[in-house]
Design an enzyme around this catalytic site. Structure first.
Site, PDB file in Angstrom:
ATOM      1  N   ARG A 166       0.834  -1.222   0.000  1.00  0.00           N
ATOM      2  CA  ARG A 166       0.000   0.000   0.000  1.00  0.00           C
ATOM      3  C   ARG A 166       0.866   1.269   0.000  1.00  0.00           C
ATOM      4  NH1 ARG A 166      -2.946  -3.772  -0.548  1.00  0.00           N
ATOM      5  NH2 ARG A 166      -5.035  -4.032   0.338  1.00  0.00           N
ATOM      6  N   SER A 243     -10.721  -1.080   3.428  1.00  0.00           N
ATOM      7  CA  SER A 243     -10.007  -1.227   4.709  1.00  0.00           C
ATOM      8  C   SER A 243      -9.605   0.146   5.216  1.00  0.00           C
ATOM      9  CB  SER A 243      -8.728  -2.052   4.523  1.00  0.00           C
ATOM     10  OG  SER A 243      -9.016  -3.331   4.049  1.00  0.00           O
ATOM     11  N   GLU A 339      -5.034   3.418   6.348  1.00  0.00           N
ATOM     12  CA  GLU A 339      -4.718   3.390   4.908  1.00  0.00           C
ATOM     13  C   GLU A 339      -5.358   4.607   4.236  1.00  0.00           C
ATOM     14  OE1 GLU A 339      -5.625  -0.375   2.892  1.00  0.00           O
ATOM     15  OE2 GLU A 339      -6.244   0.758   1.120  1.00  0.00           O
TER      16      GLU A 339
HETATM   17  P1  FAD Z   1      -8.630   8.684  -4.433  1.00  0.00           P
HETATM   18  O1  FAD Z   1      -9.168   8.049  -3.207  1.00  0.00           O
HETATM   19  O2  FAD Z   1      -9.419   9.770  -5.041  1.00  0.00           O
HETATM   20  O3  FAD Z   1      -7.139   9.196  -4.151  1.00  0.00           O
HETATM   21  C1  FAD Z   1      -6.210   8.338  -3.528  1.00  0.00           C
HETATM   22  C2  FAD Z   1      -4.836   9.012  -3.520  1.00  0.00           C
HETATM   23  O4  FAD Z   1      -4.332   9.095  -4.849  1.00  0.00           O
HETATM   24  C3  FAD Z   1      -4.848  10.452  -2.999  1.00  0.00           C
HETATM   25  O5  FAD Z   1      -3.659  10.676  -2.294  1.00  0.00           O
HETATM   26  C4  FAD Z   1      -4.880  11.289  -4.268  1.00  0.00           C
HETATM   27  O6  FAD Z   1      -4.329  12.573  -4.081  1.00  0.00           O
HETATM   28  C5  FAD Z   1      -4.013  10.442  -5.197  1.00  0.00           C
HETATM   29  N1  FAD Z   1      -4.310  10.598  -6.637  1.00  0.00           N
HETATM   30  C6  FAD Z   1      -5.461  10.282  -7.269  1.00  0.00           C
HETATM   31  N2  FAD Z   1      -5.343  10.457  -8.601  1.00  0.00           N
HETATM   32  C7  FAD Z   1      -4.078  10.919  -8.811  1.00  0.00           C
HETATM   33  C8  FAD Z   1      -3.334  11.300  -9.970  1.00  0.00           C
HETATM   34  N3  FAD Z   1      -3.845  11.210 -11.213  1.00  0.00           N
HETATM   35  N4  FAD Z   1      -2.067  11.751  -9.793  1.00  0.00           N
HETATM   36  C9  FAD Z   1      -1.521  11.824  -8.559  1.00  0.00           C
HETATM   37  N5  FAD Z   1      -2.159  11.487  -7.428  1.00  0.00           N
HETATM   38  C10 FAD Z   1      -3.425  11.044  -7.554  1.00  0.00           C
HETATM   39  N6  FAD Z   1      -7.665  -0.792  -2.039  1.00  0.00           N
HETATM   40  C11 FAD Z   1      -6.857  -1.857  -2.202  1.00  0.00           C
HETATM   41  O7  FAD Z   1      -5.630  -1.704  -2.341  1.00  0.00           O
HETATM   42  N7  FAD Z   1      -7.361  -3.127  -2.219  1.00  0.00           N
HETATM   43  C12 FAD Z   1      -8.671  -3.374  -2.085  1.00  0.00           C
HETATM   44  O8  FAD Z   1      -9.088  -4.540  -2.098  1.00  0.00           O
HETATM   45  C13 FAD Z   1      -9.547  -2.267  -1.929  1.00  0.00           C
HETATM   46  N8  FAD Z   1     -10.874  -2.471  -1.774  1.00  0.00           N
HETATM   47  C14 FAD Z   1     -11.702  -1.402  -1.616  1.00  0.00           C
HETATM   48  C15 FAD Z   1     -13.072  -1.637  -1.488  1.00  0.00           C
HETATM   49  C16 FAD Z   1     -13.955  -0.583  -1.342  1.00  0.00           C
HETATM   50  C17 FAD Z   1     -15.431  -0.854  -1.190  1.00  0.00           C
HETATM   51  C18 FAD Z   1     -13.462   0.759  -1.328  1.00  0.00           C
HETATM   52  C19 FAD Z   1     -14.407   1.912  -1.197  1.00  0.00           C
HETATM   53  C20 FAD Z   1     -12.093   0.997  -1.444  1.00  0.00           C
HETATM   54  C21 FAD Z   1     -11.204  -0.076  -1.586  1.00  0.00           C
HETATM   55  N9  FAD Z   1      -9.820   0.108  -1.709  1.00  0.00           N
HETATM   56  C22 FAD Z   1      -8.991  -0.958  -1.905  1.00  0.00           C
HETATM   57  C23 FAD Z   1      -9.250   1.468  -1.629  1.00  0.00           C
HETATM   58  C24 FAD Z   1      -9.307   2.256  -2.961  1.00  0.00           C
HETATM   59  O9  FAD Z   1     -10.145   1.623  -3.885  1.00  0.00           O
HETATM   60  C25 FAD Z   1      -7.906   2.419  -3.574  1.00  0.00           C
HETATM   61  O10 FAD Z   1      -7.042   3.086  -2.684  1.00  0.00           O
HETATM   62  C26 FAD Z   1      -7.951   3.199  -4.898  1.00  0.00           C
HETATM   63  O11 FAD Z   1      -6.707   3.135  -5.547  1.00  0.00           O
HETATM   64  C27 FAD Z   1      -8.323   4.667  -4.734  1.00  0.00           C
HETATM   65  O12 FAD Z   1      -8.585   5.183  -6.031  1.00  0.00           O
HETATM   66  P2  FAD Z   1      -9.327   6.554  -6.258  1.00  0.00           P
HETATM   67  O13 FAD Z   1      -9.274   6.843  -7.721  1.00  0.00           O
HETATM   68  O14 FAD Z   1     -10.638   6.557  -5.632  1.00  0.00           O
HETATM   69  O15 FAD Z   1      -8.320   7.564  -5.527  1.00  0.00           O
HETATM   70  N1  EPU Z   2     -10.628 -11.426  10.330  1.00  0.00           N
HETATM   71  C1  EPU Z   2     -11.145 -11.433  11.603  1.00  0.00           C
HETATM   72  N2  EPU Z   2     -12.462 -11.093  11.758  1.00  0.00           N
HETATM   73  C2  EPU Z   2     -13.248 -10.765  10.713  1.00  0.00           C
HETATM   74  C3  EPU Z   2     -12.702 -10.748   9.404  1.00  0.00           C
HETATM   75  C4  EPU Z   2     -11.375 -11.094   9.251  1.00  0.00           C
HETATM   76  O1  EPU Z   2     -10.460 -11.746  12.580  1.00  0.00           O
HETATM   77  O2  EPU Z   2     -14.413 -10.476  10.926  1.00  0.00           O
HETATM   78  C5  EPU Z   2      -9.214 -11.841  10.161  1.00  0.00           C
HETATM   79  C6  EPU Z   2      -9.114 -13.339   9.824  1.00  0.00           C
HETATM   80  O3  EPU Z   2      -7.959 -13.834  10.474  1.00  0.00           O
HETATM   81  C7  EPU Z   2      -8.925 -13.318   8.323  1.00  0.00           C
HETATM   82  C8  EPU Z   2      -8.065 -12.080   8.166  1.00  0.00           C
HETATM   83  O4  EPU Z   2      -8.635 -11.129   9.083  1.00  0.00           O
HETATM   84  O5  EPU Z   2      -8.261 -14.470   7.863  1.00  0.00           O
HETATM   85  C9  EPU Z   2      -7.995 -11.492   6.771  1.00  0.00           C
HETATM   86  O6  EPU Z   2      -9.261 -11.098   6.313  1.00  0.00           O
HETATM   87  P1  EPU Z   2      -9.494 -10.787   4.748  1.00  0.00           P
HETATM   88  O7  EPU Z   2      -9.034 -11.923   3.922  1.00  0.00           O
HETATM   89  O8  EPU Z   2     -10.879 -10.293   4.590  1.00  0.00           O
HETATM   90  O9  EPU Z   2      -8.444  -9.648   4.423  1.00  0.00           O
HETATM   91  P2  EPU Z   2      -8.044  -8.329   5.156  1.00  0.00           P
HETATM   92  O10 EPU Z   2      -6.687  -8.464   5.727  1.00  0.00           O
HETATM   93  O11 EPU Z   2      -9.111  -7.884   6.067  1.00  0.00           O
HETATM   94  C10 EPU Z   2      -6.907  -7.383   3.013  1.00  0.00           C
HETATM   95  C11 EPU Z   2      -6.808  -6.045   2.343  1.00  0.00           C
HETATM   96  C12 EPU Z   2      -8.019  -5.807   1.453  1.00  0.00           C
HETATM   97  C13 EPU Z   2      -8.053  -6.885   0.386  1.00  0.00           C
HETATM   98  C14 EPU Z   2      -8.151  -8.258   1.075  1.00  0.00           C
HETATM   99  C15 EPU Z   2      -8.079  -9.396   0.102  1.00  0.00           C
HETATM  100  C16 EPU Z   2      -5.501  -4.585   3.743  1.00  0.00           C
HETATM  101  C17 EPU Z   2      -5.502  -3.461   4.705  1.00  0.00           C
HETATM  102  N3  EPU Z   2      -6.692  -4.993   3.333  1.00  0.00           N
HETATM  103  O12 EPU Z   2      -8.014  -7.326   3.884  1.00  0.00           O
HETATM  104  O13 EPU Z   2      -7.858  -4.551   0.814  1.00  0.00           O
HETATM  105  O14 EPU Z   2      -9.153  -6.721  -0.482  1.00  0.00           O
HETATM  106  O15 EPU Z   2      -7.048  -8.398   2.016  1.00  0.00           O
HETATM  107  O16 EPU Z   2      -6.770  -9.474  -0.376  1.00  0.00           O
HETATM  108  O17 EPU Z   2      -4.435  -5.069   3.374  1.00  0.00           O
HETATM  109  C18 EPU Z   2      -8.319  -2.221   1.045  1.00  0.00           C
HETATM  110  O18 EPU Z   2      -7.082  -2.050   1.047  1.00  0.00           O
HETATM  111  O19 EPU Z   2      -9.128  -1.268   1.107  1.00  0.00           O
HETATM  112  C19 EPU Z   2      -8.841  -3.577   1.000  1.00  0.00           C
HETATM  113  C20 EPU Z   2     -10.144  -3.849   1.058  1.00  0.00           C
END
Ligand code: FAD
Ligand code: EPU
Length: 343
Positions: A166, A243, A339
């Site tokens: 990240r 997250s 994050e």
């Molecule tokens: P924003 O939130 O608008 O901006 C994020 C950052 O990027 C800010 O610092 C902004 O200034 C910068 N930025 C944006 N565009 C540019 C540009 N063109 N040039 C320079 N800087 C820029 N993240 C994960 O890693 N894994 C996941 O599984 C995941 N699951 C998610 C699930 C949900 C339901 C939600 C709501 C979010 C999740 N995220 C996840 C977080 C998010 O989707 C990511 O961080 C994503 O990359 C943010 O993209 P955005 O376009 O919305 O950026």
């Molecule tokens: N867990 C609990 N309680 C719960 C749920 C999960 O204890 O209610 C524990 C369990 O041990 C489980 C572990 O958390 O095995 C991991 O859970 P999960 O697989 O859902 O993943 P996560 O660590 O919660 C991360 C990323 C997600 C990404 C998923 C899948 C981060 C901060 N988050 O979540 O990214 O989608 O793995 O790879 O690394 C995001 O960054 O916004 C995001 C959603």
């Protein structure tokens, strides 16, 4: 084209659904528009300047008294292709998931496990998005940028991007907010090799009667999409940013000490010295899973996700985050870092 709007509501521009406004928002369609803007008029717009994507990792604490930039750059060009891989340049304003869908349709592989992560292509590089055992940085060849200060072009190679969990150079104190990402070059495989070792994927493959050999990229995308839909709240129903915290990485000695008190503490292996602990587990052990305070809740299925129950302010969410962080620190001696970007 460059569009300028004054006093604009940001409700539609952040997935937490925080009802704040921005003094100015500027949306541009091309690199030429962006450089023209920087050379001629950006100096006259209110400061600070913040570039956003889809606002899926932002938490606005108050009205934004400055200028928000947004990219509509959505071109895609193949730069290089051979028998083994393709290098494709994608405009920063494209929705990342639309690009993943497009890449699968073209037979370009590698990004399937990142399906359905919200946000733009530009932010994917800034954030080094990751899910289900894959990080986008592994597939980024280079990132094209424009300096906000003087409009000059700079290409960051994969190594210069300094991708970590990240994290990228664009989030470092020295570079944060200094460059606009205009396009990302992904190096994708022409052979499909599925990554299926992350929890739950193999089980789903079995349930569908597939094997790693019969599995297609589109089916893997569908499996990932279904798992995500099951676990994560839809921001249209409950505002959230995925997250809220990163999973903490601790050294093995610290982990072993924790195991002696908490024998069930889970971990992911990182390297010979370090392990990653799921913050969801730490938060659940502190009793926060499913808990609500005012307009803010901890998601009942995934305690790593804070949710807006309706009408929450950014500060309320920040307060809950602070309380959770203190309690995790008191109980486990581990600091969990958000994050989400606080604005
Ligand atoms: P924003 O939130 O608008 O901006 C994020 C950052 O990027 C800010 O610092 C902004 O200034 C910068 N930025 C944006 N565009 C540019 C540009 N063109 N040039 C320079 N800087 C820029 N993240 C994960 O890693 N894994 C996941 O599984 C995941 N699951 C998610 C699930 C949900 C339901 C939600 C709501 C979010 C999740 N995220 C996840 C977080 C998010 O989707 C990511 O961080 C994503 O990359 C943010 O993209 P955005 O376009 O919305 O950026
Ligand atoms: N867990 C609990 N309680 C719960 C749920 C999960 O204890 O209610 C524990 C369990 O041990 C489980 C572990 O958390 O095995 C991991 O859970 P999960 O697989 O859902 O993943 P996560 O660590 O919660 C991360 C990323 C997600 C990404 C998923 C899948 C981060 C901060 N988050 O979540 O990214 O989608 O793995 O790879 O690394 C995001 O960054 O916004 C995001 C959603």
């Amino acid at each position: 084209m460059i569009q300028v709007n004054k006093n604009i509501s940001l409700l539609e521009y952040n997935t937490f659904g925080i009802d704040v406004s921005a003094e100015t928002m500027v949306v541009y369609d091309s690199v030429d528009d962006l450089t023209e803007l920087i050379h001629h008029s950006l100096c006259n717009f209110p400061k600070p300047i913040l570039h956003i994507g889809e606002g899926s990792n932002l938490l606005f604490l108050e009205d934004f008294r400055g200028t928000i930039l947004r990219s509509n750059i959505n071109n895609v060009n193949v730069i290089e292709q051979n028998d083994d891989h393709v290098i494709v340049q994608v405009g920063a304003g494209w929705n990342m998931d639309d690009f993943i869908s497009y890449s699968i349709s073209k037979g370009w592989y590698g990004l399937e496990n990142l399906s359905k992560i919200p946000g733009q292509v530009g932010s994917s590089a800034v954030q080094n998005i990751g899910a289900y055992g894959v990080e986008v940085g592994d597939f980024i060849y280079s990132v094209n940028c424009i300096s906000i200060a003087d409009g000059t072009y700079r290409k960051f190679s994969h190594d210069e991007c300094n991708f970590m969990y990240r994290h990228s150079i664009f989030k470092s104190p020295e570079y944060r907010g200094k460059y606009v990402v205009t396009s990302v070059e992904y190096k994708l495989n022409l052979d499909f090799t599925p990554h299926i070792d992350y929890g739950g994927i193999r089980q789903q493959i079995d349930l569908l009667g597939e094997t790693p050999e019969t599995l297609s990229a589109q089916k893997l995308r569908d499996i990932i999409s279904n798992i995500r839909e099951e676990k994560l709240p839809d921001p249209k129903v409950y505002g959230n940013a995925g997250s809220f915290f990163m999973n903490p990485i601790v050294d093995r000695d610290t982990y072993n000490k924790l195991v002696s008190c908490y024998p069930n503490i889970p971990k992911y292996e990182i390297d010979s010295n370090n392990v990653k602990i799921p913050a969801a587990w730490l938060i659940e052990q502190c009793g926060w899973k499913g808990k609500t305070v005012g307009h803010v809740g901890v998601h009942p299925k995934q305690p790593l996700v804070l949710i807006n129950l309706g009408g929450a302010t950014g500060k309320e969410i920040q307060n809950m985050s602070d309380t959770i962080r203190h309690e995790v620190l008191d109980k486990f001696g581990i600091s969990i870092i958000p994050e989400v970007n606080f604005i």
